[in-house]
Design an enzyme around this catalytic site. Structure first.
Site, PDB file in Angstrom:
ATOM      1  N   ARG A  36     -10.930  39.848  14.158  1.00  0.00           N
ATOM      2  CA  ARG A  36     -10.041  39.593  13.019  1.00  0.00           C
ATOM      3  C   ARG A  36     -10.409  38.305  12.287  1.00  0.00           C
ATOM      4  O   ARG A  36      -9.542  37.613  11.748  1.00  0.00           O
ATOM      5  CB  ARG A  36      -8.577  39.554  13.449  1.00  0.00           C
ATOM      6  CG  ARG A  36      -8.053  40.909  13.936  1.00  0.00           C
ATOM      7  CD  ARG A  36      -6.583  40.833  14.259  1.00  0.00           C
ATOM      8  NE  ARG A  36      -6.106  42.098  14.832  1.00  0.00           N
ATOM      9  CZ  ARG A  36      -4.996  42.214  15.554  1.00  0.00           C
ATOM     10  NH1 ARG A  36      -4.251  41.160  15.793  1.00  0.00           N
ATOM     11  NH2 ARG A  36      -4.636  43.385  16.043  1.00  0.00           N
ATOM     12  N   ARG A  40      -5.920  37.521   7.610  1.00  0.00           N
ATOM     13  CA  ARG A  40      -4.790  36.778   7.049  1.00  0.00           C
ATOM     14  C   ARG A  40      -4.821  35.287   7.312  1.00  0.00           C
ATOM     15  O   ARG A  40      -4.061  34.541   6.704  1.00  0.00           O
ATOM     16  CB  ARG A  40      -3.487  37.372   7.586  1.00  0.00           C
ATOM     17  CG  ARG A  40      -3.210  38.777   7.067  1.00  0.00           C
ATOM     18  CD  ARG A  40      -2.051  39.417   7.788  1.00  0.00           C
ATOM     19  NE  ARG A  40      -2.370  39.688   9.184  1.00  0.00           N
ATOM     20  CZ  ARG A  40      -1.487  40.143  10.078  1.00  0.00           C
ATOM     21  NH1 ARG A  40      -0.236  40.346   9.708  1.00  0.00           N
ATOM     22  NH2 ARG A  40      -1.858  40.385  11.319  1.00  0.00           N
TER      23      ARG A  40
END
Length: 362
Positions: A36, A40
């Site tokens: 990831r 974000r």
């Protein structure tokens, strides 16, 4: 569905630390990337994705390419990982689902019986052409940085389909598994072929390695994993080997008791979460496949430690590098799961620098 089309020519990345380590060699420094890493935690990602649904972003080549490149530019990691989602091939095949912010994948019509399994559509390569186009853009931009493709493993995909979304206890999934094994295996066979086709598309487009995520496999006992999951994960790794010799990575969360069985599936590298030390993980992996030689491990910094201040982060990074340095097969530094959304990106950049400088001196 089978597809024997030749895999595209790849960039010559023989000296890439990630690929050297994944094949059991001795790289010039311990490679590091983060699950990831494109996401974000990066303000540039949040700005770029604003107002664009996740699955739409994954299927928009210029957008997905830019998101994939962002952490490579910012952190100097040793690999890019394709910006995608594990449920993307299901969505592309025509299964009704959406990724709901704050919840995750939500399936319109959950799978409950043999008729539902029979009705599931197969994935055709043309349905994920935008993913291949994204990879084409990336390999022209990445230079000597390898690109990791990825997909979700059949058990995790099955859990979403049967539960209808994320689940804490996987009660419907386990109920189907134990009450109707024939239907369960039919479901996983179908999902294995979908996953394999999705990976074939990525391989033909030019990815340099692949990672198979079995995010929810840690909910299973070793006995159940071997009976209900392992054959289908093995089918995927065997299918990859039929078309490409790229390194294959396998990862799951909470899978310390399953590590040996996960190696039996056929990966070259096994990812380890933070619950098991790398040296202990290597012992379990070697015991599972003695004839295969020393295992290569990936991991395994707890993502929550990134919030503890730099002194604690540095101490943990050095400890993990020490453990990984004792693994005969080799070590790829990573987190024990994905980067949390509120992580300070500067901490990730400093970790990359620390791993590179510390291991280059060995």
């Amino acid at each position: 569905m089978t597809n024997s089309a030749p895999v595209s020519a790849r960039r010559d990345l023989a000296d890439s630390p990630l690929l050297v380590a994944a094949r059991g060699g001795r790289p010039r420094h311990t490679p590091v990337w983060f699950m990831r890493q494109a996401g974000r935690s990066l303000p540039e990602y949040r700005s770029l994705r604003e107002g664009i649904p996740m699955l739409e972003a994954c299927m928009t080549p210029d957008l997905a390419s830019e998101i994939t490149l962002q952490p490579v530019r910012r952190h100097g990691v040793d690999a890019a990982i394709l910006f995608s989602d594990i449920v993307l091939p299901l969505y592309a095949a025509g299964i009704g689902l959406d990724i709901v912010p704050g919840t995750g994948p939500v399936v319109t019509n959950p799978v409950g019986d043999a008729a539902d399994v029979a009705a599931l559509p197969e994935l055709d390569a043309g349905q994920v052409t935008p993913v291949a186009d994204t990879i084409g853009l990336l390999i022209r931009e990445l230079g000597e940085t390898p690109l990791i493709g990825f997909a979700g493993a059949p058990f995790t995909l099955a859990s979403y389909l049967v539960e209808g979304g994320p689940s804490r206890n996987h009660e419907r999934t386990k109920a189907l598994m134990h009450s109707d094994p024939k239907t369960w295996h039919a479901l996983l066979e179908k999902l294995a072929e979908t996953t394999l086709e999705f990976l074939r598309v990525q391989l033909r487009a030019g990815v340099d390695a692949v990672q198979l995520f079995d995010s929810w496999a840690g909910a299973l006992s070793l006995r159940d994993y071997r009976e209900f999951v392992l054959p289908h994960s093995r089918r995927i790794f065997e299918g990859i080997a039929e078309v490409s010799d790229v390194p294959k990575i396998h990862f799951g969360v909470g899978t310390g008791e399953l590590l040996g069985a996960m190696r039996n599936a056929g990966p070259d590298v096994v990812g380890v979460d933070w619950r098991v030390g790398l040296d202990e993980a290597a012992t379990r992996l070697r015991a599972a496949e003695p004839a295969a030689g020393a295992p290569v491990v990936q991991g395994n910094l707890d993502p929550a430690v990134l919030f503890a201040g730099w002194d604690a982060v540095e101490r943990e990074v050095r400890r993990i590098l020490d453990e990984g340095g004792r693994v005969d097969g080799g070590h790829i530094f990573n987190l024990g799961h994905g980067v949390l959304p509120t992580t300070d990106p500067e901490v990730l950049t400093r970790i990359v620098e620390l791993v590179h400088t510390t291991t280059a001196q060995r």
